[in-house]
Enzyme design. Structure first.
Site, PDB file in Angstrom:
ATOM      1  N   PRO A 134       6.437   8.667   3.160  1.00  0.00           N
ATOM      2  CG  PRO A 134       8.432   9.128   4.967  1.00  0.00           C
ATOM      3  CD  PRO A 134       6.308   8.854   4.723  1.00  0.00           C
ATOM      4  CD  GLU A 135       5.588   7.447  -2.609  1.00  0.00           C
ATOM      5  OE1 GLU A 135       6.153   7.434  -3.434  1.00  0.00           O
ATOM      6  OE2 GLU A 135       4.164   7.959  -2.731  1.00  0.00           O
TER       7      GLU A 135
END
Ligand SMILES: [Zn+2]
Length: 276
Positions: free
Chosen positions: A2-3
């Site tokens: 996840p960014e």
């Protein structure tokens, strides 16, 4: 992994379920999640606390509690926060039981995620400032931000974009997408990126993150929205994970290389290698 867009999606989707609720009981079933703290002690601290707001800084989800403490959650590789699951999901490492009878399950296949309970605003600020640089969706993020971060640096521009202490929240996917949108070769020495290119890059970083948020993130493998759904950003990639496919801008075949130790996708025509 996840960014920023994935974490921001989690924040926005979870907020209506959590904000204003009291944690009736918390369970932390994996000591690794909260180390070096004691899992039972962290769970006891969370129990009875009211959630006053959900924030985000870089890739950290911030659960603000009414006793001025904040739970800083980092999903790392495979962490997910889920609501509304009928049964106990696989790889559950912790759970928050809320006062309305609902619960939030934290699952993490690889177990790299972290929950850190920070006491009060000064400790939170110290924690975040030590780890995170500019927030790319802040209104004052611009070419000057990048110029100051990159000044005199000979490392590849992609490596510095991935450095959370300089730009918070950008990871491998959105770095590749932003550099392509700005027509900058990822191996360009950061300090040698021209001023017009820095202006393009500042705009591109913001644009690709906002497109990612609108798509509710990218689901390549493990990432899910809190309701268990998929993001759709992967359908909008221009270069990432598109090796051999045509560049949407010029039609040249996307190539994959390695920069800063990371798989890197680029268009060899739009993103010219800098002259040595
Ligand atoms: Zn191209």
């Amino acid at each position: 992994m996840p960014e920023l867009p994935e974490v921001e999606t989690v924040r926005r989707r979870l907020a209506p379920f959590l904000e204003g609720r009291t944690i009736a009981m918390a369970e932390v079933d994996d000591a690794r999640l909260v180390r070096p703290e004691d899992p039972a002690a962290v769970a006891a601290r969370l129990g009875g606390a009211r959630i006053v707001g959900l924030g985000r800084r870089g890739k950290y989800l911030l659960v603000h509690l009414d006793d001025t403490s904040t739970l800083a959650v980092h999903l790392r590789m495979t962490g997910n926060l889920l609501v509304g699951a009928d049964t106990v999901p696989a790889h559950r490492r912790a759970v928050l039981h809320l006062d309305d009878g609902s619960r939030v399950d934290y699952t993490d296949l690889r177990r790299f995620g972290t929950w850190q309970l920070l006491e009060g605003a000064p400790e939170l600020a110290e924690f975040l400032d030590a780890r995170l640089g500019a927030e790319p969706l802040d209104p004052d993020f611009d070419a000057g931000t990048l110029r100051r971060a990159f000044a005199g640096r000979r490392a590849p521009v992609k490596a510095l974009l991935l450095d959370q202490r300089l730009v918070a929240g950008v990871g491998n996917i959105y770095a590749d997408e932003a550099l392509h949108a700005a027509r900058i070769h990822p191996e360009t020495p950061a300090g040698a990126v021209t001023r017009p290119a820095l202006a393009r890059l500042a705009t591109a970083v913001r644009d690709v993150l906002e497109i990612g948020i609108a798509a509710q993130g990218a689901t390549l493998r493990d990432y899910r929205t809190p309701e268990g759904g998929y993001g759709s950003m992967q359908e909008r990639f221009q270069v990432f994970d598109r090796t051999g496919e045509p560049c949407p801008h010029c039609g040249a075949a996307i190539v994959k290389t390695r920069v800063a130790g990371r798989g890197t996708h680029l268009c060899p025509r739009c993103q010219r290698r800098p002259r040595a």
